[in-house]
Design a protein around this motif. Structure first.
Motif: not given
Length: 146
Positions: A58-65, A90-92, A97-100, A110-118
């Motif tokens: 029920s949060g007013a804010v959600i993160g979309l990838v 990066h925190l805008g 921008r998350y790095e994982l 790491a056996c894998a690494q990636g990124q995604f932006v919410h």
């Protein structure tokens, strides 16, 4: 494009433990590539929910990838225990921008690494909004270089 090199476990300020599941393996006997994206999403959202920065229902804010990518270095397979390292590159104003990185138990590379932006948006309008203070406070300790 230069292929990235696997990073070290110590390069990530937060680690989320994640056991592989039987269904994660594909017919080639290793975790299917698409499953890593679910691991990334799980690690980030579990971190935020545990810190009270994300109200899933029920949060007013959600993160979309809006962007994602992954590079694979070595296979993982069921029944391994993994951990997902999380940091913020990066925190805008309204985006992050998350790095994982995925680490096999007992391994420091790491056996894998990636990124995604919410992009954080209003649940009601789906328009970008400024990051709420509690979300920003939860993310700041994950910022790379801090």
């Amino acid at each position: 494009m230069t292929r990235p090199t696997p990073q070290a476990r110590a390069d990530y300020p937060h680690h989320h433990p994640l056991p592989t599941r039987w269904a994660d393996n594909d017919m080639y006997g290793h975790v299917n590539n698409v499953t890593y994206y679910a691991y990334f999403d799980t690690a980030v959202n579990a971190y935020l929910a545990a810190r009270g920065a994300l109200d899933l229902h029920s949060g007013a804010v959600i993160g979309l990838v809006v962007e994602t990518g992954c590079v694979f270095f070595a296979p993982a397979a069921f029944p391994e225990l993994l951990s997902v390292g999380v940091r913020v590159a990066h925190l805008g104003r309204s985006s992050v921008r998350y790095e994982l990185a995925v680490f096999r138990e007992g391994e420091d590379v790491a056996c894998a690494q990636g990124q995604f932006v919410h992009v954080y948006v209003s649940r009601a309008t789906r328009r970008p909004v400024s990051l709420p203070p509690e979300l920003r406070a939860a993310l700041e300790p994950l910022c790379a270089g801090t």
